[in-house]
Scaffold this active site. Structure first.
Site, PDB file in Angstrom:
ATOM      1  N   GLY A  31       0.893  -0.882   0.083  1.00  0.00           N
ATOM      2  CA  GLY A  31       0.171   0.132  -0.018  1.00  0.00           C
ATOM      3  C   GLY A  31       0.767   1.193  -0.127  1.00  0.00           C
ATOM      4  O   GLY A  31       0.525   2.573  -0.370  1.00  0.00           O
ATOM      5  N   GLY A  48     -26.557  18.349   6.512  1.00  0.00           N
ATOM      6  CA  GLY A  48     -27.759  18.587   7.724  1.00  0.00           C
ATOM      7  C   GLY A  48     -27.756  20.255   7.697  1.00  0.00           C
ATOM      8  O   GLY A  48     -29.051  20.843   7.725  1.00  0.00           O
ATOM      9  N   THR A  49     -26.674  21.138   7.606  1.00  0.00           N
ATOM     10  CA  THR A  49     -27.355  22.383   7.972  1.00  0.00           C
ATOM     11  C   THR A  49     -27.579  22.825   6.714  1.00  0.00           C
ATOM     12  O   THR A  49     -28.737  23.793   6.877  1.00  0.00           O
ATOM     13  CB  THR A  49     -25.561  23.069   8.148  1.00  0.00           C
ATOM     14  OG1 THR A  49     -25.031  22.676   9.163  1.00  0.00           O
ATOM     15  CG2 THR A  49     -25.358  24.431   7.473  1.00  0.00           C
ATOM     16  N   LYS A  60     -28.109  29.058  14.164  1.00  0.00           N
ATOM     17  CA  LYS A  60     -28.200  28.198  14.658  1.00  0.00           C
ATOM     18  C   LYS A  60     -27.263  27.567  15.240  1.00  0.00           C
ATOM     19  O   LYS A  60     -26.462  28.920  15.451  1.00  0.00           O
ATOM     20  CB  LYS A  60     -28.408  27.201  12.714  1.00  0.00           C
ATOM     21  CG  LYS A  60     -25.969  26.911  12.578  1.00  0.00           C
ATOM     22  CD  LYS A  60     -26.186  26.241  11.643  1.00  0.00           C
ATOM     23  CE  LYS A  60     -24.675  26.493  11.138  1.00  0.00           C
ATOM     24  NZ  LYS A  60     -23.936  25.449  11.545  1.00  0.00           N
ATOM     25  N   ARG A 101     -25.329  24.234  17.173  1.00  0.00           N
ATOM     26  CA  ARG A 101     -25.027  23.357  16.085  1.00  0.00           C
ATOM     27  C   ARG A 101     -24.688  22.391  18.501  1.00  0.00           C
ATOM     28  O   ARG A 101     -23.388  22.481  18.532  1.00  0.00           O
ATOM     29  CB  ARG A 101     -24.005  22.221  16.203  1.00  0.00           C
ATOM     30  CG  ARG A 101     -23.092  21.924  15.174  1.00  0.00           C
ATOM     31  CD  ARG A 101     -21.703  21.750  14.708  1.00  0.00           C
ATOM     32  NE  ARG A 101     -21.879  22.463  13.684  1.00  0.00           N
ATOM     33  CZ  ARG A 101     -21.812  22.286  12.315  1.00  0.00           C
ATOM     34  NH1 ARG A 101     -22.742  20.686  12.062  1.00  0.00           N
ATOM     35  NH2 ARG A 101     -22.379  22.837  10.955  1.00  0.00           N
ATOM     36  N   ASP A 110     -20.884  18.808   3.478  1.00  0.00           N
ATOM     37  CA  ASP A 110     -20.113  18.061   4.302  1.00  0.00           C
ATOM     38  C   ASP A 110     -21.356  16.789   4.399  1.00  0.00           C
ATOM     39  O   ASP A 110     -22.338  16.441   2.885  1.00  0.00           O
ATOM     40  CB  ASP A 110     -19.788  17.727   5.100  1.00  0.00           C
ATOM     41  CG  ASP A 110     -19.272  16.320   5.547  1.00  0.00           C
ATOM     42  OD1 ASP A 110     -19.406  15.493   5.004  1.00  0.00           O
ATOM     43  OD2 ASP A 110     -17.979  16.648   6.823  1.00  0.00           O
ATOM     44  N   ARG A 152     -11.389  22.428   8.627  1.00  0.00           N
ATOM     45  CA  ARG A 152     -11.814  22.539   9.942  1.00  0.00           C
ATOM     46  C   ARG A 152     -11.184  21.975  11.191  1.00  0.00           C
ATOM     47  O   ARG A 152     -12.013  22.445  12.260  1.00  0.00           O
ATOM     48  CB  ARG A 152     -13.217  21.692   9.275  1.00  0.00           C
ATOM     49  CG  ARG A 152     -14.498  21.810   8.534  1.00  0.00           C
ATOM     50  CD  ARG A 152     -15.838  21.122   8.489  1.00  0.00           C
ATOM     51  NE  ARG A 152     -14.904  19.526   7.762  1.00  0.00           N
ATOM     52  CZ  ARG A 152     -15.121  18.514   7.273  1.00  0.00           C
ATOM     53  NH1 ARG A 152     -16.750  19.214   7.238  1.00  0.00           N
ATOM     54  NH2 ARG A 152     -15.114  18.059   6.571  1.00  0.00           N
ATOM     55  N   GLN A 153     -10.259  21.745  11.567  1.00  0.00           N
ATOM     56  CA  GLN A 153      -9.550  22.122  12.164  1.00  0.00           C
ATOM     57  C   GLN A 153      -8.411  22.627  12.602  1.00  0.00           C
ATOM     58  O   GLN A 153      -7.199  22.354  12.372  1.00  0.00           O
ATOM     59  CB  GLN A 153      -8.501  20.396  12.421  1.00  0.00           C
ATOM     60  CG  GLN A 153      -9.695  19.248  12.469  1.00  0.00           C
ATOM     61  CD  GLN A 153      -9.233  17.836  12.447  1.00  0.00           C
ATOM     62  OE1 GLN A 153      -8.202  17.725  13.430  1.00  0.00           O
ATOM     63  NE2 GLN A 153     -10.304  16.508  11.341  1.00  0.00           N
ATOM     64  N   ASP A 164     -24.933  30.465   8.615  1.00  0.00           N
ATOM     65  CA  ASP A 164     -24.510  30.473   9.487  1.00  0.00           C
ATOM     66  C   ASP A 164     -23.846  31.873   9.862  1.00  0.00           C
ATOM     67  O   ASP A 164     -23.654  32.438   9.221  1.00  0.00           O
ATOM     68  CB  ASP A 164     -23.642  29.209  10.273  1.00  0.00           C
ATOM     69  CG  ASP A 164     -22.329  29.046   9.389  1.00  0.00           C
ATOM     70  OD1 ASP A 164     -22.156  29.808   8.682  1.00  0.00           O
ATOM     71  OD2 ASP A 164     -22.304  28.022   9.278  1.00  0.00           O
TER      72      ASP A 164
END
Length: 335
Positions: free
Chosen positions: A51, A239-240, A206, A208, A236, A109-110, A183
């Site tokens: 791999g 949902g939002t 909103k 979360r 992603d 996002r991190q 948001d």
């Protein structure tokens, strides 16, 4: 320092521009190369039996200005490792300059410590790219603008708003339309699109409770009797955007459309979009859409000409900022 800058600028003019594509989004790389007017470089990317990734550059790149096209989308770790190995191979093959073009920057996002003992992985990825030997980075609609500051090298942060604006203006979205941010964090993005369309904006407030779970609280702005256009940097799980669309309909919106730069579309996203009141979702091709994600509600437009123009400007030592300020109309440039 001044002499070094002059030397780097002269190197751009004297060296040959070459574009290489890795495995994440070859169709986009082909569009970028076509806009720039050069063929894609020859490289082989395969794996050992266990791999491990193996890369071989199949042409001389000594002294050349190299641009590597690679989104770090799913499989994120494989695509990131491909990119790091490619940069190392180019550096060891005596490339003049190495620019990574990451239409989608994974781990964005991190970008902060939201809780105790969490990593800041967006900064870690920046460190890894610099350590590997990257000289410059080109990215599209970062999840958080401050990620540019995680790098100690030049970062050109391209925006999809001019491209999306041109698309929606052709569809007549400059009348009776409200641009909606799903948001508070996306207000500047919504405002940028609204300025191109000359439309007002609204904001969905909103809360979360946990990751990938959004609860709609309130709508700030007047959407009753209006066509609403929601914009986000990425979708992603969906949902939002789908909860927001339903909230807009409940608040009296006549139609709801949506757009985003990065169609991650993981997990239940496709089914949620199918079941939602969203009439049409416009996305770009920073992430390659698999066949099962190519549904009638989703329309994809290309950022290839935009990124291609940016590459030409960087290679010719011209400003890239003009691409942020005017509607983008394809490979021939801007208005």
């Amino acid at each position: 320092m001044k002499n070094r800058r002059i030397g780097m600028a002269q190197q751009y003019f004297d060296s040959k521009l070459k574009i290489f594509s890795l495995n994440s989004n070859h169709p986009l790389a082909e569009k970028i190369a076509k806009t720039v007017g050069v063929p894609l470089g020859k490289t082989a990317v395969d794996r050992f039996s266990d791999g491990e990734i193996r890369i071989n550059i199949e042409e001389s790149i000594r002294g050349d200005n190299i641009f590597i096209i690679q989104s770090t989308s799913s499989p994120v770790n494989d695509n990131l490792m491909e990119l790091l190995i490619m940069v190392d191979a180019l550096r060891r093959a005596s490339a003049g300059t190495i620019t990574v073009v990451m239409p989608y920057y994974g781990y964005a996002r991190q970008d902060r410590k939201a809780r105790s003992r969490e990593p800041i992985t967006a900064k870690l990825v920046a460190n890894m790219l610099e350590t590997a030997g990257v000289d410059r980075a080109v990215m599209m609609d970062l999840h958080a603008a401050q990620i540019q500051g995680f790098f100690n090298i030049p970062v050109d942060h391209l925006m999809a708003a001019p491209l999306l604006a041109d698309h929606f203006l052709k569809m007549g979205f400059d009348k009776d339309t409200v641009v909606v941010s799903p948001d508070h964090g996306g207000v500047s993005r919504a405002r940028a699109l609204a300025e191109f369309l000359k439309d007002p904006i609204a904001i969905i407030d909103k809360r979360r409770p946990e990751a990938n779970v959004a609860e709609i609280m309130n709508i700030i702005g007047d959407v009753r009797g209006k066509r609403c256009l929601m914009i986000d940097d990425m979708i992603d799980t969906g949902g939002t955007i789908t909860l927001g669309a339903q909230a807009l309909v409940d608040a009296g919106a006549t139609e709801v459309y949506a757009c985003c730069t990065h169609p991650v579309l993981s997990g239940p996203a496709i089914q949620r979009i199918e079941d939602s009141p969203i009439k049409n979702l416009v996305v770009t091709d920073t992430i390659k859409l698999s066949k099962e994600k190519q549904i009638d509600k989703i329309q994809q437009i290309s950022v290839g000409p935009l990124i291609g123009d940016a590459i030409k400007r960087i290679n010719e030592n011209k400003p890239v900022s003009v691409l942020f300020k005017t509607r983008f109309r394809g490979a021939n440039g801007v208005d």
